[in-house]
Design a protein around this motif. Structure first.
Motif, short mmCIF file in Angstrom:
data_model
loop_
_atom_site.label_atom_id
_atom_site.label_comp_id
_atom_site.label_asym_id
_atom_site.label_seq_id
_atom_site.Cartn_x
_atom_site.Cartn_y
_atom_site.Cartn_z
N ARG A 15 0.83 -1.20 0.00
CA ARG A 15 0.00 0.00 0.00
C ARG A 15 0.87 1.26 0.00
NH1 ARG A 15 -5.33 -0.21 1.51
NH2 ARG A 15 -5.18 1.71 2.75
N SER A 16 0.41 2.27 -0.72
CA SER A 16 1.13 3.54 -0.81
C SER A 16 1.27 4.19 0.56
CB SER A 16 0.37 4.49 -1.74
OG SER A 16 0.89 5.80 -1.66
N GLN A 17 2.39 4.86 0.76
CA GLN A 17 2.61 5.62 2.00
C GLN A 17 1.70 6.84 2.09
OE1 GLN A 17 4.34 4.84 4.53
NE2 GLN A 17 5.81 3.29 3.87
N GLU A 18 1.07 7.19 0.97
CA GLU A 18 0.20 8.37 0.95
C GLU A 18 -1.21 8.07 1.46
OE1 GLU A 18 1.68 11.22 0.18
OE2 GLU A 18 3.48 9.98 -0.10
N LEU A 19 -1.54 6.80 1.63
CA LEU A 19 -2.88 6.43 2.07
C LEU A 19 -3.07 6.76 3.55
CD1 LEU A 19 -3.28 3.02 0.22
CD2 LEU A 19 -4.41 5.17 -0.35
N ARG A 20 -4.30 7.10 3.91
CA ARG A 20 -4.59 7.46 5.30
C ARG A 20 -4.65 6.24 6.21
NH1 ARG A 20 -9.91 11.00 4.76
NH2 ARG A 20 -10.30 9.36 3.23
N THR A 21 -5.10 5.11 5.67
CA THR A 21 -5.21 3.90 6.48
C THR A 21 -4.19 2.85 6.05
OG1 THR A 21 -6.92 2.99 5.01
CG2 THR A 21 -7.66 4.27 6.90
N SER A 22 -3.51 2.26 7.00
CA SER A 22 -2.53 1.18 6.78
C SER A 22 -1.53 1.49 5.66
CB SER A 22 -3.27 -0.12 6.46
OG SER A 22 -4.18 -0.46 7.47
N PRO A 23 -0.89 2.66 5.68
CA PRO A 23 0.12 2.95 4.64
C PRO A 23 1.32 2.02 4.76
CG PRO A 23 0.25 4.58 6.39
CD PRO A 23 -0.97 3.74 6.68
N GLY A 24 1.87 1.63 3.63
CA GLY A 24 3.08 0.80 3.62
C GLY A 24 2.88 -0.62 4.08
N VAL A 25 1.64 -1.10 4.09
CA VAL A 25 1.34 -2.46 4.55
C VAL A 25 1.12 -3.37 3.34
CG1 VAL A 25 -0.35 -3.89 5.78
CG2 VAL A 25 0.39 -1.70 6.73
N VAL A 26 1.63 -4.60 3.42
CA VAL A 26 1.41 -5.59 2.37
C VAL A 26 -0.03 -6.09 2.44
CG1 VAL A 26 2.03 -7.88 1.52
CG2 VAL A 26 3.82 -6.30 2.26
N CYS A 27 -0.68 -6.18 1.30
CA CYS A 27 -2.05 -6.67 1.29
C CYS A 27 -2.38 -7.26 -0.08
CB CYS A 27 -3.04 -5.54 1.62
SG CYS A 27 -3.02 -4.20 0.43
N PHE A 28 -3.57 -7.81 -0.21
CA PHE A 28 -4.08 -8.23 -1.50
C PHE A 28 -4.86 -7.07 -2.11
CE2 PHE A 28 -3.77 -12.39 0.70
CZ PHE A 28 -2.94 -13.04 -0.21
N PRO A 29 -4.99 -7.04 -3.44
CA PRO A 29 -5.83 -6.01 -4.05
C PRO A 29 -7.26 -6.10 -3.51
CG PRO A 29 -4.58 -7.21 -5.73
CD PRO A 29 -4.42 -7.96 -4.43
N GLY A 30 -7.86 -4.95 -3.24
CA GLY A 30 -9.22 -4.96 -2.72
C GLY A 30 -9.58 -3.65 -2.07
N GLY A 31 -10.81 -3.57 -1.60
CA GLY A 31 -11.25 -2.35 -0.96
C GLY A 31 -12.73 -2.36 -0.68
N LYS A 32 -13.26 -1.16 -0.45
CA LYS A 32 -14.64 -1.03 -0.04
C LYS A 32 -15.60 -1.24 -1.21
CE LYS A 32 -13.72 2.09 3.84
NZ LYS A 32 -13.97 3.43 4.43
N ARG A 33 -16.79 -1.73 -0.88
CA ARG A 33 -17.81 -1.96 -1.89
C ARG A 33 -18.43 -0.65 -2.34
NH1 ARG A 33 -22.58 -6.43 -1.53
NH2 ARG A 33 -20.72 -7.73 -1.60
N ASP A 34 -18.63 -0.53 -3.65
CA ASP A 34 -19.36 0.59 -4.23
C ASP A 34 -20.83 0.20 -4.40
OD1 ASP A 34 -17.24 2.27 -4.37
OD2 ASP A 34 -17.02 2.22 -6.55
N PRO A 35 -21.74 1.18 -4.39
CA PRO A 35 -23.16 0.86 -4.60
C PRO A 35 -23.43 0.12 -5.91
CG PRO A 35 -22.90 3.10 -3.81
CD PRO A 35 -21.53 2.60 -4.09
N SER A 36 -22.56 0.33 -6.91
CA SER A 36 -22.76 -0.32 -8.20
C SER A 36 -22.29 -1.77 -8.23
CB SER A 36 -22.04 0.47 -9.30
OG SER A 36 -20.64 0.53 -9.02
N ASP A 37 -21.55 -2.20 -7.21
CA ASP A 37 -21.05 -3.59 -7.18
C ASP A 37 -22.19 -4.54 -6.85
OD1 ASP A 37 -18.50 -2.63 -7.65
OD2 ASP A 37 -17.94 -2.61 -5.54
N GLU A 38 -22.29 -5.61 -7.61
CA GLU A 38 -23.35 -6.58 -7.38
C GLU A 38 -23.05 -7.50 -6.20
OE1 GLU A 38 -24.34 -8.77 -10.84
OE2 GLU A 38 -24.92 -7.01 -12.00
#
Length: 207
Positions: free
Chosen positions: A49-72
């Motif tokens: 994760r980018s160091q510029e992110l507000r949450t968990s910067p610089g942490v190894v993770c899998f691609p992913g994130g919050k659900r959008d209203p358009s996501d089924e």
């Protein structure tokens, strides 16, 4: 049977669909665990994760994130986020192997195009790292056991620490896909999904 086809058949046996949908945090976010066969070895793709992110910067993770209203569903969320973060087209993912977390195969030839606002690096990790005790350590916190793995990317020489829920997801997929019992104490390998449910309950209750 080739590694990809064999792994696909194994993981589909363990697909739990929406069994964990009652967990509040899982209705808000989803991750994709991209698998590939690299040099004859089963690997997974991870991001830093980018160091510029507000949450968990610089942490190894899998691609992913919050659900959008358009996501089924969770799969839509995971695939959309992977495309936004690393330029992985949804059509290039053979998904539907596992839904929680979302697991899918991608081609070894895929070349990531990381979004610098979200991702600092993209790298592949042999899946058997997550069943070996060689680069593994564990500690307790309020939510239970925290597993951590040290990994040095042979392509860049960069050192990464893979820990927390990301490590737990990786262990789960490694145990299922490789049909291998971890060399460290983590869970009953005959009932890994029950353990995953327990861990998710523990973690999400802290959110």
């Amino acid at each position: 049977m080739h590694i990809k086809e064999e792994t696909t058949a194994i993981l589909k046996q363990f697909d739990i669909g929406n069994k964990f949908a009652s967990l509040p945090a899982l209705r808000k976010a989803s991750v994709l665990i991209p698998l590939m066969v690299k040099n004859g070895e089963l690997c997974t793709l991870m991001t830093l994760r980018s160091q510029e992110l507000r949450t968990s910067p610089g942490v190894v993770c899998f691609p992913g994130g919050k659900r959008d209203p358009s996501d089924e569903d969770d799969v839509d969320t995971a695939l959309r986020e992977a495309e936004e973060e690393i330029g992985l087209p949804p059509a290039d993912v053979q998904s539907g192997l596992l839904v929680t977390p979302v697991v899918g195969f991608i081609d070894e030839a895929f070349r990531p195009r990381p979004n610098p606002a979200e991702v600092s690096a993209v790298f592949t990790v042999p899946l058997d790292l997550f069943t070996s005790d060689k680069d593994h350590c564990a500690a307790h916190d309020a939510a239970g056991m925290i597993h951590s793995f040290d990994f040095v990317d042979p392509d860049s020489g960069t050192h990464y620490q893979i820990w927390g829920l990301t490590a737990m997801f990786a262990i789960l997929v490694a145990v299922l896909a490789l049909r291998r019992t971890p060399e460290f104490d983590v869970f009953n390998s005959e009932e890994p999904l029950s353990f995953l449910q327990q861990i998710l309950h523990q973690r999400t209750s802290k959110l």
